[in-house]
Design a protein around this motif. Sequence first.
Motif, mmCIF file in Angstrom:
data_model
loop_
_atom_site.group_PDB
_atom_site.id
_atom_site.type_symbol
_atom_site.label_atom_id
_atom_site.label_comp_id
_atom_site.label_asym_id
_atom_site.label_seq_id
_atom_site.Cartn_x
_atom_site.Cartn_y
_atom_site.Cartn_z
ATOM 1 N N GLN A 287 0.858 -1.166 0.000
ATOM 2 C CA GLN A 287 0.000 0.000 0.000
ATOM 3 C C GLN A 287 0.903 1.227 0.000
ATOM 4 O O GLN A 287 1.794 1.344 0.848
ATOM 5 N N MET A 288 0.663 2.127 -0.927
ATOM 6 C CA MET A 288 1.503 3.314 -1.057
ATOM 7 C C MET A 288 0.626 4.551 -1.209
ATOM 8 O O MET A 288 -0.279 4.576 -2.050
ATOM 9 N N TYR A 321 0.949 -2.362 16.489
ATOM 10 C CA TYR A 321 1.125 -3.188 15.307
ATOM 11 C C TYR A 321 1.980 -2.439 14.288
ATOM 12 O O TYR A 321 2.031 -1.210 14.286
ATOM 13 N N PRO A 322 2.645 -3.185 13.379
ATOM 14 C CA PRO A 322 3.475 -2.514 12.382
ATOM 15 C C PRO A 322 2.658 -1.554 11.515
ATOM 16 O O PRO A 322 1.513 -1.843 11.149
ATOM 17 N N MET A 323 3.259 -0.410 11.195
ATOM 18 C CA MET A 323 2.630 0.556 10.293
ATOM 19 C C MET A 323 3.384 0.666 8.971
ATOM 20 O O MET A 323 2.777 0.656 7.918
ATOM 21 N N THR A 371 3.166 0.614 3.406
ATOM 22 C CA THR A 371 2.778 -0.367 4.420
ATOM 23 C C THR A 371 2.728 -1.756 3.808
ATOM 24 O O THR A 371 2.326 -1.931 2.651
ATOM 25 N N GLU A 372 3.090 -2.740 4.595
ATOM 26 C CA GLU A 372 3.046 -4.134 4.163
ATOM 27 C C GLU A 372 1.619 -4.559 3.849
ATOM 28 O O GLU A 372 0.676 -4.229 4.563
ATOM 29 N N HIS A 400 -2.131 1.239 7.540
ATOM 30 C CA HIS A 400 -1.653 2.209 6.553
ATOM 31 C C HIS A 400 -2.238 3.593 6.813
ATOM 32 O O HIS A 400 -1.524 4.612 6.752
ATOM 33 N N ASP A 401 -3.532 3.661 7.084
ATOM 34 C CA ASP A 401 -4.148 4.960 7.369
ATOM 35 C C ASP A 401 -3.499 5.615 8.586
ATOM 36 O O ASP A 401 -3.273 6.826 8.612
#
Length: 498
Positions: A287-288, A321-323, A371-372, A400-401
């Motif tokens: 996601q970009m 959590y990872p962002m 984001t992954e 991602h947001d």
Amino acid sequence: MIIDDQHYDIIIIGTGAGGGTIAQKLAPTGKKILILERGDFMPLEEQNRAEVDLFKKERYRAPERWYDPQGESFSPLINYAVGGNTKIYGAALLRMRERDFEEVKHEEGISPAWPVKYSDFEPYYAEAEKLYQVHGQVTDDPTEPPRSADYPYPPISHEPCIQKIVDGIAAKGLHPTSLPMGWTLQQDDPTSDSQVYGIDLALKYPNVTLKTSAKVVCLLTNSSGTEVKAVEVEINGQSCLIFADIVVLACGAINSAVLLLRSANEKHPTGLANRSDQVGRNLMKHQMTAIVQLDIAANSGKFPRSVAVNDFYWGDKDYPYPMGQIYNTGGLLQDVIFAESPPILSVLATAMPQFGLKQLAMRLIGWWAQTETLPDANNRVRLSDNKIYLDYTFNNTEAHDRLVYKWLDVLKSIDKQRATVYPRGEVPVQVVANQCGTCRFGEDPNTSVLDLNCRTHDVENLYVVDGSFFPSSSGVMPALTIIANALRVGDHLISQIS
């Protein structure tokens, strides 16, 4: 159909990060190697360059139509040329983080563990960084993985407009770090790619042949389906059969899966090497989101990416959590992918009619939030009536947001002398940058397509060395990991054929 009277030890299909790299690795063996590339050589002025016309018309598009889940056709942003997508990529070459090789819990699911670990890749990361002349610097980046040596070349300097922001970020207690970049520092062709450091090096050896404008149609096996015996190729409209002992696919995660699916036969009715029904599944691309901030002072619009911020990579106190990662676009007039995001400049262009689009772009600072995406078997490449479909739905969107809004808050907190206008645009499915995951590797042939050496479980002499092998995408660009893996698989092949 023409039958080529040459028999090759190895055929490599594709010349991008995986194909170009393994070609130069295998070239010194003396084995008879044929490299097949669907496209041709790109003019220098087209490579890693974008200009203001990119915001007005499509460019670097494949001469074909693919289809989205709704059946709407589109022209994908993908490059068929010697060097593949590395001829138009941003040349950011990052290692996956050590923890990326382990199972990672996200709010929306699990990023699975890799069957090999960071320590297995570390020597090949070091070899890849040296080969592709990666410029960087070990800093206090909280996610920097262990290294056997520092970067082989010093970091890219920040443009003055970027340096001011870097200083402001650091003053907030964050850790802006040098973005590792493949960079030759040549004025005529500054960005390193797999033609320069792969194909060109391989072709110095007399045992290596390159055929361009060569589109591979399918792979033909022996009667038992255990080995590829021939490659069917269209060269300038003429069908040709070429025979080899070993075949290496490096067409990109989407097109390698397509080729395997198109090569279905009696022994492989759902696609070559597809006993597991995993070929084409688990397609991932990051996601970009493109974010721009207006700067009062004009910049050149053409300068390299140079800074990354990884403070939110594994989350923060508000979100465990990872962002993902933040990095700058470089000059907006040369970022190919940025130009493919929705027209985020339209708001500013309407509000500031005194500037033309080019002049406006030279007053903007661009950022990517990345984001992954988690593997999902329903996100897949498939064929129907010989048409390529991408069934793809973004996931991990909450993370991602949060990353996007975190970065907007950071920019606003340091943006004292700039306008506080932050248009953003999401990269659509048609942009297939960072594609990976369609032929995952693993130890169980019932759940993976490739073994740990990236040889297909079902076909003894068939390897895949592009981004297809990824079980997860991590939060960083996949290019350096693809390059490192091609070097790793190259060592394995050398041990087999020597």
